[in-house]
Design a protein around this motif. Structure first.
Motif, PDB file in Angstrom:
ATOM      1  N   ASP A 335       0.811  -1.214   0.000  1.00  0.00           N
ATOM      2  CA  ASP A 335       0.000   0.000   0.000  1.00  0.00           C
ATOM      3  C   ASP A 335       0.845   1.266   0.000  1.00  0.00           C
ATOM      4  N   ARG A 336       2.158   1.098  -0.074  1.00  0.00           N
ATOM      5  CA  ARG A 336       3.062   2.264  -0.107  1.00  0.00           C
ATOM      6  C   ARG A 336       3.459   2.547  -1.558  1.00  0.00           C
ATOM      7  N   LEU A 337       3.297   3.803  -1.986  1.00  0.00           N
ATOM      8  CA  LEU A 337       3.763   4.216  -3.312  1.00  0.00           C
ATOM      9  C   LEU A 337       5.265   4.442  -3.251  1.00  0.00           C
ATOM     10  N   ASP A 338       6.020   3.650  -3.992  1.00  0.00           N
ATOM     11  CA  ASP A 338       7.479   3.705  -3.962  1.00  0.00           C
ATOM     12  C   ASP A 338       7.991   3.629  -5.401  1.00  0.00           C
ATOM     13  N   LEU A 339       8.308   4.780  -5.970  1.00  0.00           N
ATOM     14  CA  LEU A 339       8.713   4.824  -7.379  1.00  0.00           C
ATOM     15  C   LEU A 339      10.027   4.114  -7.643  1.00  0.00           C
ATOM     16  N   ARG A 340      10.758   3.769  -6.583  1.00  0.00           N
ATOM     17  CA  ARG A 340      12.016   3.047  -6.775  1.00  0.00           C
ATOM     18  C   ARG A 340      11.820   1.543  -6.719  1.00  0.00           C
ATOM     19  N   ARG A 341      10.585   1.108  -6.487  1.00  0.00           N
ATOM     20  CA  ARG A 341      10.276  -0.320  -6.424  1.00  0.00           C
ATOM     21  C   ARG A 341      10.338  -0.941  -7.830  1.00  0.00           C
ATOM     22  N   ASP A 342      10.736  -2.215  -7.906  1.00  0.00           N
ATOM     23  CA  ASP A 342      10.646  -2.945  -9.168  1.00  0.00           C
ATOM     24  C   ASP A 342       9.231  -3.523  -9.268  1.00  0.00           C
ATOM     25  N   ALA A 343       8.375  -2.847 -10.013  1.00  0.00           N
ATOM     26  CA  ALA A 343       6.952  -3.224 -10.085  1.00  0.00           C
ATOM     27  C   ALA A 343       6.585  -3.836 -11.429  1.00  0.00           C
ATOM     28  N   ARG A 344       7.595  -4.234 -12.201  1.00  0.00           N
ATOM     29  CA  ARG A 344       7.320  -4.679 -13.572  1.00  0.00           C
ATOM     30  C   ARG A 344       6.414  -5.902 -13.661  1.00  0.00           C
ATOM     31  N   ARG A 345       6.283  -6.655 -12.587  1.00  0.00           N
ATOM     32  CA  ARG A 345       5.464  -7.877 -12.655  1.00  0.00           C
ATOM     33  C   ARG A 345       3.975  -7.597 -12.415  1.00  0.00           C
ATOM     34  N   HIS A 346       3.597  -6.328 -12.302  1.00  0.00           N
ATOM     35  CA  HIS A 346       2.191  -6.033 -12.016  1.00  0.00           C
ATOM     36  C   HIS A 346       1.275  -6.577 -13.112  1.00  0.00           C
ATOM     37  N   VAL A 347      -0.013  -6.675 -12.787  1.00  0.00           N
ATOM     38  CA  VAL A 347      -0.986  -7.205 -13.738  1.00  0.00           C
ATOM     39  C   VAL A 347      -2.023  -6.139 -14.115  1.00  0.00           C
ATOM     40  N   ALA A 348      -1.585  -4.888 -14.146  1.00  0.00           N
ATOM     41  CA  ALA A 348      -2.503  -3.802 -14.491  1.00  0.00           C
ATOM     42  C   ALA A 348      -3.049  -3.959 -15.909  1.00  0.00           C
ATOM     43  N   PHE A 349      -2.265  -4.571 -16.801  1.00  0.00           N
ATOM     44  CA  PHE A 349      -2.730  -4.783 -18.172  1.00  0.00           C
ATOM     45  C   PHE A 349      -3.281  -6.190 -18.372  1.00  0.00           C
ATOM     46  N   GLY A 350      -3.541  -6.909 -17.292  1.00  0.00           N
ATOM     47  CA  GLY A 350      -4.011  -8.279 -17.397  1.00  0.00           C
ATOM     48  C   GLY A 350      -2.849  -9.239 -17.582  1.00  0.00           C
ATOM     49  N   PHE A 351      -3.170 -10.457 -18.016  1.00  0.00           N
ATOM     50  CA  PHE A 351      -2.143 -11.486 -18.203  1.00  0.00           C
ATOM     51  C   PHE A 351      -2.716 -12.528 -19.154  1.00  0.00           C
ATOM     52  N   GLY A 352      -1.833 -13.211 -19.872  1.00  0.00           N
ATOM     53  CA  GLY A 352      -2.305 -14.252 -20.790  1.00  0.00           C
ATOM     54  C   GLY A 352      -2.666 -13.691 -22.157  1.00  0.00           C
ATOM     55  N   VAL A 353      -3.430 -14.461 -22.914  1.00  0.00           N
ATOM     56  CA  VAL A 353      -3.696 -14.104 -24.315  1.00  0.00           C
ATOM     57  C   VAL A 353      -4.540 -12.837 -24.452  1.00  0.00           C
ATOM     58  N   HIS A 354      -5.247 -12.459 -23.409  1.00  0.00           N
ATOM     59  CA  HIS A 354      -6.089 -11.258 -23.483  1.00  0.00           C
ATOM     60  C   HIS A 354      -5.402 -10.028 -22.890  1.00  0.00           C
ATOM     61  N   GLN A 355      -4.103 -10.127 -22.633  1.00  0.00           N
ATOM     62  CA  GLN A 355      -3.374  -8.978 -22.101  1.00  0.00           C
ATOM     63  C   GLN A 355      -3.537  -7.778 -23.043  1.00  0.00           C
ATOM     64  N   CYS A 356      -3.649  -6.589 -22.481  1.00  0.00           N
ATOM     65  CA  CYS A 356      -3.972  -5.370 -23.241  1.00  0.00           C
ATOM     66  C   CYS A 356      -3.064  -5.175 -24.454  1.00  0.00           C
ATOM     67  N   VAL A 357      -3.672  -5.060 -25.630  1.00  0.00           N
ATOM     68  CA  VAL A 357      -2.898  -4.907 -26.866  1.00  0.00           C
ATOM     69  C   VAL A 357      -2.254  -3.533 -26.950  1.00  0.00           C
ATOM     70  N   GLY A 358      -2.828  -2.532 -26.281  1.00  0.00           N
ATOM     71  CA  GLY A 358      -2.327  -1.171 -26.394  1.00  0.00           C
ATOM     72  C   GLY A 358      -1.347  -0.773 -25.311  1.00  0.00           C
ATOM     73  N   GLN A 359      -0.849  -1.714 -24.525  1.00  0.00           N
ATOM     74  CA  GLN A 359      -0.016  -1.342 -23.382  1.00  0.00           C
ATOM     75  C   GLN A 359       1.288  -0.632 -23.779  1.00  0.00           C
ATOM     76  N   PRO A 360       1.959  -0.974 -24.893  1.00  0.00           N
ATOM     77  CA  PRO A 360       3.169  -0.197 -25.240  1.00  0.00           C
ATOM     78  C   PRO A 360       2.858   1.277 -25.465  1.00  0.00           C
ATOM     79  N   LEU A 361       1.717   1.569 -26.086  1.00  0.00           N
ATOM     80  CA  LEU A 361       1.340   2.962 -26.329  1.00  0.00           C
ATOM     81  C   LEU A 361       1.013   3.665 -25.011  1.00  0.00           C
ATOM     82  N   ALA A 362       0.264   2.994 -24.140  1.00  0.00           N
ATOM     83  CA  ALA A 362      -0.084   3.595 -22.848  1.00  0.00           C
ATOM     84  C   ALA A 362       1.177   3.897 -22.041  1.00  0.00           C
TER      85      ALA A 362
END
Length: 407
Positions: A335-362
């Motif tokens: 629950d702490r916002l930490d911009l120095r954290r390694d957060a690359r594994r998040h699932v904000a764009f989903g996961f699997g075959v339906h993962q967001c197609v526009g994520q590179p643009l976003a």
């Protein structure tokens, strides 16, 4: 809910309602009741608007496992699918389909969203961002950041990419807002959907008659070749138009608000010239805010045994990525916002075959915005009390309606 009964034994009336309400004092956090369900276990039962009781997947590991499982379906027309609202007038674009049709249609729109093509757009996006900031600085030293900046940036970008006239932005923004609102009457959402389909269909006709170098013209070529119906092309256009501006606009405004409320984190972003620091900050903001708060919806095609439970064939599944991104087993002190954290594994764009197609643009748009706005307006501040802001609790995309700022 503190019942010790197995989730499938819980009577529907005892299951908590979903979606749950966020706490007014903690607008950036998932609902407290959702966090409580996560503490109870990785799979819970919840009750929807229609009285059905699908499974709620609360933890990161189980979320990724199920979203990658071919035994679950994204087909909104299957019995048991946990729809967030009555389906009347709802778009049935490829994100609500299964392979092979999902993959076939998805391939038709992936080319403009490759990292190479998106990076080629970065100078144009930088020019849009700088231009809008110039306009802000040339007027009074206070504005609503949503209308002056957060909404125009992604709207201008997606209009350019699709070949949609930006002069029509009031029309499609009003209708898309109605279409994704859970509180709008079904008739209103159906009308908004019909208006958007009609608009895109007419525009598709123009593109077929006079193609240009844009995504809609590419879809028009496929219509002419018989690879896609005109209705399917219009549905895809609606999806891309809405997804292309609603999500990023809300991330810009809500992300700015979160940073203004965390000045130490804002300083890290404002004072850096390192692109890797900016990229990492964007990933952490995506993890921390996760604006798609209605959850990915699926239905089981077969019995699936997971985490000591059995999801039966035909049962609904909801994967709320906002709580997955706050799983303490994966993201310590989540629950702490930490911009120095390694957060690359998040699932904000989903996961699997339906993962967001526009994520590179976003990602690219957010990197340009966050690395420019606070550097060019270092005195940017909230021009009202946090408690006075109105948040979007009624839609499938979370954010803030207005963001008064001054400098």
């Amino acid at each position: 809910m503190t019942s010790t009964a197995r989730p499938e034994e819980v009577h529907p009336s005892a299951a908590p309602e979903f979606p749950m309400s966020r706490a007014a004092a903690c607008p950036f956090d998932p609902p407290p009741a959702l966090k409580a369900e996560q503490e109870q276990g990785p799979l819970r039962k919840v009750r929807l608007w229609d009285g059905t009781t699908p499974w709620l997947v609360t933890r990161y590991a189980e979320q990724r496992t199920l979203l990658a499982d071919p035994r679950i379906s994204a087909d909104v027309t299957r019995p048991g699918y946990p729809s967030p609202a009555p389906l009347r007038g709802t778009s049935f674009s490829f994100i609500l389909m299964d392979d092979p049709e999902h993959a076939r249609q998805r391939r038709m729109v992936t080319a403009p969203f490759t990292i190479r093509r998106v990076e080629a757009l970065r100078p144009a996006v930088q020019k849009i961002v700088d231009g809008l900031i110039d306009e802000m600085l040339s007027g009074p030293a206070r504005t609503d950041l949503v209308q002056a900046f957060a909404l125009p940036v992604p709207s201008l970008v997606i209009c350019e990419l699709l070949g949609v006239p930006y002069g029509d932005h009031d029309f499609f923004q009003v209708n898309s807002k109605t279409l994704i609102s859970r509180s709008a009457p079904p008739e209103a959402r159906a009308a908004a959907h019909a208006d958007l389909i009609g608009y895109l269909d007419e525009l598709m006709g123009d593109k077929i008659a006079g193609p240009a170098d844009d995504l809609l013209s590419g879809l028009g070529t496929r219509v002419e070749a018989g690879e896609l119906s005109r209705r399917e092309a219009a549905e895809m256009g609606v999806l891309l138009l809405i997804a292309g501006h609603e999500t990023t606009a809300n991330m810009i405004a809500l992300g700015t608000l979160a940073l203004l409320e965390h000045p130490d984190q804002l300083a890290l972003l404002r004072d850096t010239g390192d692109a890797k620091v900016v990229s990492g900050a964007v990933e952490e903001l995506l993890r921390y805010l996760n604006i798609t708060h209605g959850g990915r919806r699926r239905v089981a095609l077969e019995d699936i045994e997971i985490a000591g439970e059995v999801i039966r064939a035909g049962e609904g599944i909801i994967v709320p990525n906002d709580i997955g991104n706050r799983d303490p087993e994966v993201f310590p002190d989540p629950d702490r916002l930490d911009l120095r954290r390694d957060a690359r594994r998040h699932v904000a764009f989903g996961f699997g075959v339906h993962q967001c197609v526009g994520q590179p643009l976003a990602r690219m748009e957010l990197q340009v915005v966050y690395s420019t706005l606070y550097r060019r307006i270092p005195t940017l501040r909230l021009d009202t009390a946090l408690e006075q802001l109105s948040f979007k609790h009624d839609g499938s995309v979370y954010g803030v309606h207005e963001l008064p700022v001054a400098w």
